[in-house]
Design a protein around this motif. Structure first.
Motif, PDB file in Angstrom:
ATOM      1  N   ASN A  90       7.496   1.749  -7.036  1.00  0.00           N
ATOM      2  CA  ASN A  90       6.069   1.970  -6.782  1.00  0.00           C
ATOM      3  C   ASN A  90       5.199   1.593  -7.979  1.00  0.00           C
ATOM      4  OD1 ASN A  90       6.458   2.690  -4.144  1.00  0.00           O
ATOM      5  ND2 ASN A  90       6.529   4.886  -4.545  1.00  0.00           N
ATOM      6  N   LEU A  91       5.379   0.388  -8.455  1.00  0.00           N
ATOM      7  CA  LEU A  91       4.521  -0.101  -9.542  1.00  0.00           C
ATOM      8  C   LEU A  91       3.084  -0.307  -9.066  1.00  0.00           C
ATOM      9  CD1 LEU A  91       6.885  -2.592 -11.418  1.00  0.00           C
ATOM     10  CD2 LEU A  91       6.444  -0.166 -11.840  1.00  0.00           C
ATOM     11  N   SER A  92       2.882  -0.390  -7.765  1.00  0.00           N
ATOM     12  CA  SER A  92       1.518  -0.485  -7.221  1.00  0.00           C
ATOM     13  C   SER A  92       0.781   0.851  -7.370  1.00  0.00           C
ATOM     14  CB  SER A  92       1.575  -0.833  -5.728  1.00  0.00           C
ATOM     15  OG  SER A  92       2.134   0.244  -4.988  1.00  0.00           O
ATOM     16  N   GLY A  93       1.553   1.912  -7.542  1.00  0.00           N
ATOM     17  CA  GLY A  93       1.000   3.262  -7.468  1.00  0.00           C
ATOM     18  C   GLY A  93       1.466   3.976  -6.209  1.00  0.00           C
ATOM     19  N   GLY A  94       2.047   3.194  -5.279  1.00  0.00           N
ATOM     20  CA  GLY A  94       2.519   3.786  -4.034  1.00  0.00           C
ATOM     21  C   GLY A  94       1.368   4.354  -3.221  1.00  0.00           C
ATOM     22  N   LEU A  95       1.721   5.126  -2.223  1.00  0.00           N
ATOM     23  CA  LEU A  95       0.682   5.772  -1.420  1.00  0.00           C
ATOM     24  C   LEU A  95      -0.078   6.790  -2.257  1.00  0.00           C
ATOM     25  CD1 LEU A  95       2.848   4.704   0.694  1.00  0.00           C
ATOM     26  CD2 LEU A  95       1.944   6.439   2.217  1.00  0.00           C
ATOM     27  N   LEU A  96       0.633   7.444  -3.184  1.00  0.00           N
ATOM     28  CA  LEU A  96      -0.001   8.467  -4.026  1.00  0.00           C
ATOM     29  C   LEU A  96      -1.111   7.881  -4.873  1.00  0.00           C
ATOM     30  CD1 LEU A  96       3.220  10.339  -5.161  1.00  0.00           C
ATOM     31  CD2 LEU A  96       1.367  11.361  -3.833  1.00  0.00           C
ATOM     32  N   GLY A  97      -0.915   6.651  -5.356  1.00  0.00           N
ATOM     33  CA  GLY A  97      -1.884   6.050  -6.256  1.00  0.00           C
ATOM     34  C   GLY A  97      -2.704   4.945  -5.631  1.00  0.00           C
ATOM     35  N   GLN A  98      -2.015   4.030  -4.939  1.00  0.00           N
ATOM     36  CA  GLN A  98      -2.752   2.913  -4.326  1.00  0.00           C
ATOM     37  C   GLN A  98      -3.535   3.376  -3.108  1.00  0.00           C
ATOM     38  OE1 GLN A  98      -1.690  -1.469  -4.081  1.00  0.00           O
ATOM     39  NE2 GLN A  98      -0.773  -0.718  -2.193  1.00  0.00           N
ATOM     40  N   GLY A  99      -2.977   4.343  -2.371  1.00  0.00           N
ATOM     41  CA  GLY A  99      -3.661   4.872  -1.201  1.00  0.00           C
ATOM     42  C   GLY A  99      -2.937   4.541   0.085  1.00  0.00           C
ATOM     43  N   ALA A 100      -3.506   5.035   1.210  1.00  0.00           N
ATOM     44  CA  ALA A 100      -2.783   4.939   2.473  1.00  0.00           C
ATOM     45  C   ALA A 100      -3.710   4.786   3.677  1.00  0.00           C
ATOM     46  CB  ALA A 100      -1.898   6.170   2.643  1.00  0.00           C
ATOM     47  N   PRO A 101      -4.313   3.600   3.858  1.00  0.00           N
ATOM     48  CA  PRO A 101      -4.983   3.315   5.135  1.00  0.00           C
ATOM     49  C   PRO A 101      -3.887   2.891   6.124  1.00  0.00           C
ATOM     50  CG  PRO A 101      -5.469   1.604   3.499  1.00  0.00           C
ATOM     51  CD  PRO A 101      -4.384   2.463   2.943  1.00  0.00           C
ATOM     52  N   VAL A 102      -3.479   3.765   7.009  1.00  0.00           N
ATOM     53  CA  VAL A 102      -2.148   3.744   7.616  1.00  0.00           C
ATOM     54  C   VAL A 102      -1.671   2.363   8.072  1.00  0.00           C
ATOM     55  CG1 VAL A 102      -0.659   4.868   9.295  1.00  0.00           C
ATOM     56  CG2 VAL A 102      -2.617   6.078   8.363  1.00  0.00           C
ATOM     57  N   GLY A 103      -2.447   1.687   8.924  1.00  0.00           N
ATOM     58  CA  GLY A 103      -1.991   0.384   9.425  1.00  0.00           C
ATOM     59  C   GLY A 103      -1.808  -0.631   8.322  1.00  0.00           C
ATOM     60  N   ALA A 104      -2.555  -0.499   7.248  1.00  0.00           N
ATOM     61  CA  ALA A 104      -2.482  -1.464   6.143  1.00  0.00           C
ATOM     62  C   ALA A 104      -1.390  -1.124   5.140  1.00  0.00           C
ATOM     63  CB  ALA A 104      -3.832  -1.525   5.421  1.00  0.00           C
TER      64      ALA A 104
END
Lengths: 123, 387
Positions: free
Chosen positions: B324-338
């Motif tokens: 999760n170098l992107s930050g994962g859902l915790l950091g990058q976020g989670a617009p579900v379909g995307a």
């Protein structure tokens, strides 16, 4: 733009109607596999152990033990083991202020058919 | 093994809570055009569109694939919308891979989006997400996502000895990775103590253990080598993508704390790619909650002893298997379909050496991407190979 919608669903329970009717009475009606004897609560139509479609109904006592419990600001949920069932069951706690670890199936709060457990505050 | 499916290009919007009055249609147009530019293609080069969107309750748009084909200048393409809860974006990628591998299309645009944050109030979104599990049992009691994940995490902690500090370390690290990602929703500079001090949502989870509700979109173009004559040598190849489901109700699982469906998907993916977990050099893992990342790593078999590896920094950016170098859902976020589309885009750009955010210490040759819906109920695992 702004839009407000109010949706009023009527959902048929199909083959699980006896289970949901029992819940509204506060009764724990489980499924028992005719082939392997596995008792599922919530009830199932197909056995998740052996795949049999031949299921009987069996009424549990409704007594349950809390195995894992999580609490939020105003609510509590638990994985509980109902006496006579071979599965764990996710339940909402009707009296989350209680720290008791045993309880009994309660009639649903707000007449919704989910699973609610009332903890035994005398223990 | 999948023989001839390549990621031609892709793009994503920032993931955040939109306050600029832009619409999901605007985000879709932007990422589709940016993905075309990234791949050096024109709209007329695309012959199929796969849209990922979890719920019409969010977009309030039924038949969104046809609408978005029109909005994005792709009228005429074959179009479909796919859904798999939190894994919707990854399922859409799988549908696109199948179209290319099966010869049904030459170049597929996979477009994931969700206005998860700005269209509805938070409690209403939470109420809808409660229907992601068993709507007739959990959903009717008002059991929310965090409470069900918490019950699974408690079972995991009891079996493995994991502590909340192990979860909190992940919450901190993924937010730190997100600070290098200009598209990230929560690039936070926090410490383990901050996680424990944030309000309890459902014990053991505190607010900072939870991924946010985000708005955003992401797009990826898939194609065969012959249809990318100039680009394929510099692009990532799909070598495996697999799925598996688990019992919906936690209590019916042999161990409510173990993600057995995810393990099954991973085993299928490793077999399809003809690799073992030790061949994986980078992973983007579905961290909807901090503890869920640890549960996922265990199920994906990415380390012989998950907890020991986590505590020894194996999954850090400078570790042997950065996660999760992107930050994962915790950091990058989670617009579900995307979400799943962006996870795969991130991994592909890392493999191609053109990722703008946090870099791994060593250049990986293979990456694993993991996404799920429910409590790891519907699971997708893909393995990508560097150019």
């Amino acid at each position: 733009m702004k839009l407000h919608m109010s949706l009023d669903y009527t959902i048929s329970e199909g083959a699980l109607k006896p289970y949901f009717d029992a819940l509204l009475r506060g009764d724990a009606l489980a499924s028992r596999c005719h082939s392997c004897g596995h008792v599922g609560f919530p009830a199932r139509v197909i056995c998740n152990i052996c795949g049999s479609r031949e299921m009987d109904w069996v009424t549990l006592s409704g007594a349950a033990e809390v195995i894992h419990r999580t609490d939020g600001a105003k609510s509590g949920f638990a994985l509980a083991k109902f006496s006579g069932a071979d599965t764990l069951t996710t339940v909402a706690l009707t009296n989350p202020a209680s720290k008791a670890t045993i309880g009994r199936l309660s009639t649903p709060v707000g007449a919704r058919p989910g699973l609610w457990l009332k903890l035994d505050e005398t223990t | 093994m999948i023989n001839d499916v390549w990621i031609a290009g892709g793009a994503m919007t920032p993931f955040n809570r939109r306050k600029d009055e832009s619409s999901f249609r605007d985000w879709a147009r932007a990422v589709v055009q940016d993905a075309l530019d990234d791949a050096g293609l024109e709209p007329s080069d695309i012959d199929a569109l796969v849209v990922a969107s979890e719920s019409d309750f969010f977009t309030l748009q039924l038949n969104p694939a046809a609408l978005l084909a029109d909005e994005c200048g792709l009228v005429g393409v074959a179009a479909k919308r796919v859904e798999g809860g939190g894994a919707s974006g990854h399922v859409a990628i799988q549908a696109g891979v199948a179209d290319i591998a099966g010869g049904l299309a030459r170049r597929v645009m996979v477009l994931g989006l969700e206005p998860s944050a700005s269209h509805l109030a938070g409690p209403d979104v939470g109420g809808l997400y409660a229907l992601s599990f068993d709507a007739w049992t959990d959903g009717m009691t008002g059991a929310d996502s965090t409470s069900l994940y918490a019950l699974s995490a408690l079972a995991f902690m009891e079996r493995t000895g994991a502590k909340h500090d192990d979860f909190a370390r992940i919450a901190v690290r993924n937010r730190a990775h997100a600070r290098h990602n200009s598209n990230a929703h929560l690039p936070l500079d926090i410490a383990v103590a901050d996680v424990g001090a944030s309000p309890v949502v459902a014990a053991p989870y505190h607010r900072l253990d939870c991924s946010p509700l985000s708005d955003g979109a992401a797009a990826i173009i898939l194609a065969r080598k012959a249809d990318l004559p100039k680009l394929w040598r510099t692009r990532t190849r799909f070598v495996a993508t697999a799925g598996a489901t688990d019992c919906v109700r936690l209590g019916e699982r042999r161990d409510p704390g173990f993600f057995a469906g995810k393990q099954q998907a991973a085993i299928r993916a490793y077999k399809m790619a003809d690799v073992t977990p030790t061949d994986i050099g980078l992973a983007e893992v579905y961290d909807s909650y901090s503890g869920a990342q640890l549960q996922a790593v265990e199920a994906l078999q990415l380390a012989p002893d998950t907890l020991r590896a986590e505590r020894h920094g194996v999954f850090n950016a400078d570790g042997s298997l950065p996660i999760n170098l992107s930050g994962g859902l915790l950091g990058q976020g989670a617009p579900v379909g995307a979400t799943g589309v962006a996870q795969i885009l991130t991994a592909a750009q890392q493999l191609e050496g053109r990722y703008a955010g946090q870099q791994p210490a060593r250049s990986p040759s293979r990456a694993l991407v993991d996404t799920h819906g429910g409590i790891a109920t519907l699971n997708c695992v893909s393995i990508l190979e560097a150019p």
